[in-house]
Design a protein around this motif. Sequence first.
Motif, PDB file in Angstrom:
ATOM      1  N   GLY A  37       5.249  10.838  -4.002  1.00 48.80           N
ATOM      2  CA  GLY A  37       6.490  10.079  -3.955  1.00 48.80           C
ATOM      3  C   GLY A  37       6.862   9.559  -5.330  1.00 48.80           C
ATOM      4  N   PHE A  38       8.135   9.763  -5.732  1.00 49.33           N
ATOM      5  CA  PHE A  38       8.536   9.409  -7.091  1.00 49.33           C
ATOM      6  C   PHE A  38       9.703   8.431  -7.092  1.00 49.33           C
ATOM      7  CE2 PHE A  38       8.483  11.562 -11.566  1.00 49.33           C
ATOM      8  CZ  PHE A  38       8.356  10.303 -12.150  1.00 49.33           C
ATOM      9  N   GLY A  39       9.518   7.314  -6.389  1.00 48.06           N
ATOM     10  CA  GLY A  39      10.403   6.180  -6.560  1.00 48.06           C
ATOM     11  C   GLY A  39       9.807   5.244  -7.590  1.00 48.06           C
ATOM     12  N   CYS A  40      10.198   3.977  -7.551  1.00 50.25           N
ATOM     13  CA  CYS A  40       9.714   3.054  -8.586  1.00 50.25           C
ATOM     14  C   CYS A  40       8.209   2.842  -8.512  1.00 50.25           C
ATOM     15  CB  CYS A  40      10.459   1.720  -8.489  1.00 50.25           C
ATOM     16  SG  CYS A  40       9.978   0.654  -7.110  1.00 50.25           S
ATOM     17  N   ALA A  41       7.638   2.766  -7.304  1.00 50.34           N
ATOM     18  CA  ALA A  41       6.196   2.553  -7.173  1.00 50.34           C
ATOM     19  C   ALA A  41       5.428   3.758  -7.682  1.00 50.34           C
ATOM     20  CB  ALA A  41       5.829   2.251  -5.721  1.00 50.34           C
ATOM     21  N   GLY A  42       5.895   4.967  -7.330  1.00 48.89           N
ATOM     22  CA  GLY A  42       5.244   6.173  -7.805  1.00 48.89           C
ATOM     23  C   GLY A  42       5.333   6.309  -9.310  1.00 48.89           C
ATOM     24  N   ALA A  43       6.480   5.934  -9.862  1.00 45.85           N
ATOM     25  CA  ALA A  43       6.647   6.004 -11.314  1.00 45.85           C
ATOM     26  C   ALA A  43       5.678   5.065 -12.017  1.00 45.85           C
ATOM     27  CB  ALA A  43       8.088   5.657 -11.688  1.00 45.85           C
ATOM     28  N   ALA A  44       5.588   3.821 -11.535  1.00 43.60           N
ATOM     29  CA  ALA A  44       4.691   2.848 -12.159  1.00 43.60           C
ATOM     30  C   ALA A  44       3.238   3.282 -12.033  1.00 43.60           C
ATOM     31  CB  ALA A  44       4.896   1.472 -11.524  1.00 43.60           C
ATOM     32  N   ALA A  45       2.872   3.820 -10.863  1.00 46.07           N
ATOM     33  CA  ALA A  45       1.495   4.274 -10.658  1.00 46.07           C
ATOM     34  C   ALA A  45       1.163   5.437 -11.580  1.00 46.07           C
ATOM     35  CB  ALA A  45       1.296   4.674  -9.197  1.00 46.07           C
ATOM     36  N   ALA A  46       2.057   6.403 -11.656  1.00 51.72           N
ATOM     37  CA  ALA A  46       1.818   7.566 -12.502  1.00 51.72           C
ATOM     38  C   ALA A  46       1.753   7.169 -13.973  1.00 51.72           C
ATOM     39  CB  ALA A  46       2.925   8.595 -12.285  1.00 51.72           C
ATOM     40  N   LEU A  47       2.631   6.265 -14.379  1.00 51.65           N
ATOM     41  CA  LEU A  47       2.677   5.840 -15.781  1.00 51.65           C
ATOM     42  C   LEU A  47       1.381   5.143 -16.186  1.00 51.65           C
ATOM     43  CD1 LEU A  47       4.105   5.460 -18.437  1.00 51.65           C
ATOM     44  CD2 LEU A  47       5.436   3.598 -17.416  1.00 51.65           C
ATOM     45  N   ALA A  64      14.540  16.081  -7.236  1.00 49.73           N
ATOM     46  CA  ALA A  64      14.471  15.251  -8.442  1.00 49.73           C
ATOM     47  C   ALA A  64      13.885  13.898  -8.074  1.00 49.73           C
ATOM     48  CB  ALA A  64      15.858  15.080  -9.053  1.00 49.73           C
ATOM     49  N   PRO A  65      13.297  13.207  -9.051  1.00 53.69           N
ATOM     50  CA  PRO A  65      12.759  11.871  -8.785  1.00 53.69           C
ATOM     51  C   PRO A  65      13.865  10.869  -8.463  1.00 53.69           C
ATOM     52  CG  PRO A  65      11.919  12.777 -10.856  1.00 53.69           C
ATOM     53  CD  PRO A  65      13.062  13.643 -10.431  1.00 53.69           C
ATOM     54  N   GLY A  66      13.464   9.714  -7.983  1.00 60.20           N
ATOM     55  CA  GLY A  66      14.410   8.621  -7.763  1.00 60.20           C
ATOM     56  C   GLY A  66      14.212   7.931  -6.438  1.00 60.20           C
ATOM     57  N   GLY A  67      14.322   8.686  -5.338  1.00 59.80           N
ATOM     58  CA  GLY A  67      14.154   8.107  -4.015  1.00 59.80           C
ATOM     59  C   GLY A  67      15.121   6.979  -3.740  1.00 59.80           C
ATOM     60  N   SER A  68      14.741   6.102  -2.833  1.00 58.43           N
ATOM     61  CA  SER A  68      15.577   4.951  -2.479  1.00 58.43           C
ATOM     62  C   SER A  68      15.731   3.999  -3.654  1.00 58.43           C
ATOM     63  CB  SER A  68      14.982   4.211  -1.278  1.00 58.43           C
ATOM     64  OG  SER A  68      14.992   5.040  -0.124  1.00 58.43           O
ATOM     65  N   SER A  69      14.745   3.981  -4.556  1.00 53.94           N
ATOM     66  CA  SER A  69      14.824   3.096  -5.727  1.00 53.94           C
ATOM     67  C   SER A  69      16.054   3.405  -6.569  1.00 53.94           C
ATOM     68  CB  SER A  69      13.567   3.238  -6.589  1.00 53.94           C
ATOM     69  OG  SER A  69      12.408   2.887  -5.883  1.00 53.94           O
ATOM     70  N   ALA A  70      16.368   4.691  -6.740  1.00 58.17           N
ATOM     71  CA  ALA A  70      17.507   5.083  -7.571  1.00 58.17           C
ATOM     72  C   ALA A  70      18.835   4.692  -6.944  1.00 58.17           C
ATOM     73  CB  ALA A  70      17.471   6.587  -7.828  1.00 58.17           C
ATOM     74  N   GLN A  71      18.853   4.483  -5.619  1.00 56.51           N
ATOM     75  CA  GLN A  71      20.078   4.116  -4.930  1.00 56.51           C
ATOM     76  C   GLN A  71      20.202   2.611  -4.725  1.00 56.51           C
ATOM     77  OE1 GLN A  71      20.521   6.395  -1.336  1.00 56.51           O
ATOM     78  NE2 GLN A  71      20.202   8.347  -2.368  1.00 56.51           N
ATOM     79  N   SER A  72      19.238   1.857  -5.225  1.00 54.45           N
ATOM     80  CA  SER A  72      19.209   0.409  -5.020  1.00 54.45           C
ATOM     81  C   SER A  72      20.103  -0.309  -6.024  1.00 54.45           C
ATOM     82  CB  SER A  72      17.781  -0.114  -5.153  1.00 54.45           C
ATOM     83  OG  SER A  72      17.367  -0.070  -6.516  1.00 54.45           O
ATOM     84  N   GLY A  73      20.220  -1.617  -5.844  1.00 52.80           N
ATOM     85  CA  GLY A  73      20.993  -2.421  -6.784  1.00 52.80           C
ATOM     86  C   GLY A  73      20.378  -2.466  -8.163  1.00 52.80           C
ATOM     87  N   GLY A  74      19.071  -2.251  -8.238  1.00 51.22           N
ATOM     88  CA  GLY A  74      18.392  -2.225  -9.531  1.00 51.22           C
ATOM     89  C   GLY A  74      17.810  -3.545  -9.978  1.00 51.22           C
ATOM     90  N   GLU A  75      18.075  -4.632  -9.229  1.00 51.80           N
ATOM     91  CA  GLU A  75      17.523  -5.912  -9.647  1.00 51.80           C
ATOM     92  C   GLU A  75      16.021  -5.973  -9.348  1.00 51.80           C
ATOM     93  OE1 GLU A  75      20.046  -5.560  -7.554  1.00 51.80           O
ATOM     94  OE2 GLU A  75      19.709  -6.622  -5.675  1.00 51.80           O
TER      95      GLU A  75
END
Length: 499
Positions: A37-47, A64-75
């Motif tokens: 999974g490559f949303g924000c949690a997956g990105a942080a874990a992989a990094l 492509a990466p992003g998931g629900s995180s990419a569609q969020s408000g971003g805050e």
Amino acid sequence: MDVTRSSSSTPDRGSIAPVSLASVERFDHDVDVVVVGFGCAGAAAALEAATAGADVVVLERLSAPGGSSAQSGGEIYLGGGTPVQKACGFEDSADDMYAYLHAALGPHVDERKLRLYCDESVQHFEWLRQHGISFQESMYDAPTWVPPTTDGLMWLGENAWPYDTLARPAPRGHRPPTGDYGGWLLMEKLVAAVGAAGGRTHPDSRATALVVDEASRVVGVAARQFGQEVCYRARKGVILTTGGFVDNEEMLGAHAPVLLGHGKVSDGGDDGSGIRMACALGAATRRMSAVQAALIAPPSLVYRGMLVNALGQRFINEDGYPGVYSQRALLHEPAPWWVIIDQEGFEAVAVAEAPGLQPQHVAETAAELGEELGLPPGALQNTVTIYNRHAAEGEDPYFHKNAKWLRELEGPLAAVDPRILGVSAATKTGIAGFTLGGLHTTVDGAVLHVSGQPIPGLYAAGRATSGIHGEGYVSGTSLGDGTFFGRRAGRAAALPASR
């Protein structure tokens, strides 16, 4: 490379049963850590895993990466005295942050996770900045879901009753510098950072099962790529960051039926697959009934007017975090719910913040409007009369709405129906939501077995887990929780497998 597992090891497309290592004749990919999974949690874990020196592959079911995180408000919910808070003139502490979140995310928060999250919030802010995520040093000073500006700081209910009586109010919603929804920018920066650290992405790869050895240690992942079975060895660990289960009607019915029939806040892929794969190994879950709801109405209309239930009664202070009144409406108040506003308040919002918005019902008096809405006779008239009397006195003794937003409502009055506004969100109820419960994990992301012991080699973060939340929610705590505990899971998984 062709898959060369024996037929007995190949799970069918609907199966989540674990695959035994003994039945796998050959792995197609051999790495240290597999992130699913490559949303924000997956990105942080992989990094973090890649930064620690691990060979990392991220599997993403979409192209492509992003998931629900990419569609969020971003805050992202951050506090404790960040540079942005200080630049905007606000003092904050980890204790004040904890006191607010303990109440707002409760009852039944994970106190150990929450304490750690608050104590290390400033450090997490700096980690985000280090990886290219910037925050403008300016403030958006009104209740909202998503500011239309590029301001880097926003209120998320900290200055509304009763929370302003529990902790020193300070705004903690930190936003990337883009108007409206900014999750795409957050993910753009994180994805770039993962690549720069050496992490590799395998898109169009849907994980189907976990691979376990004879000691019940997770040592890999079975997946499907373009209709073909592919197998990954994970020498050090597998991290599940697959999101929640709002898109799985069967799981909703079993665990969170309150959201059945309502809209879904997701990218369409929050199907609970990671939770199910872990549960097939005996993983424990936590708070599976916890959900977040969003009433589909502009918050600027709500705080300028009033929110009433099907009995024509107010039930909460309208100037708080929108998720609080949304949750209250869904869980405790009879539907339908109406936003009542006068012409002055409506025009201020429609022109500046919601161009083209039209009220569904308009009447000269509250009595006439209540009759048109089918409310109990006299109910709305009584509610408006009491509200106006208190507004004239500059105090809301029933619900403690801040005097800043108190104003007498003068006819003609309008009623805005969230059910009409919600059609675009695939719901006619006026509510959309997502799940908060998931796998029970330690602060380092280790997935716990129902026995209470960690499942060796298996980690998780983000909405696939039960994070800092209890039964409440505040915007920014999903992205905050996901990135913060994703980092910890990545570091833990990168340690030697013998640990």
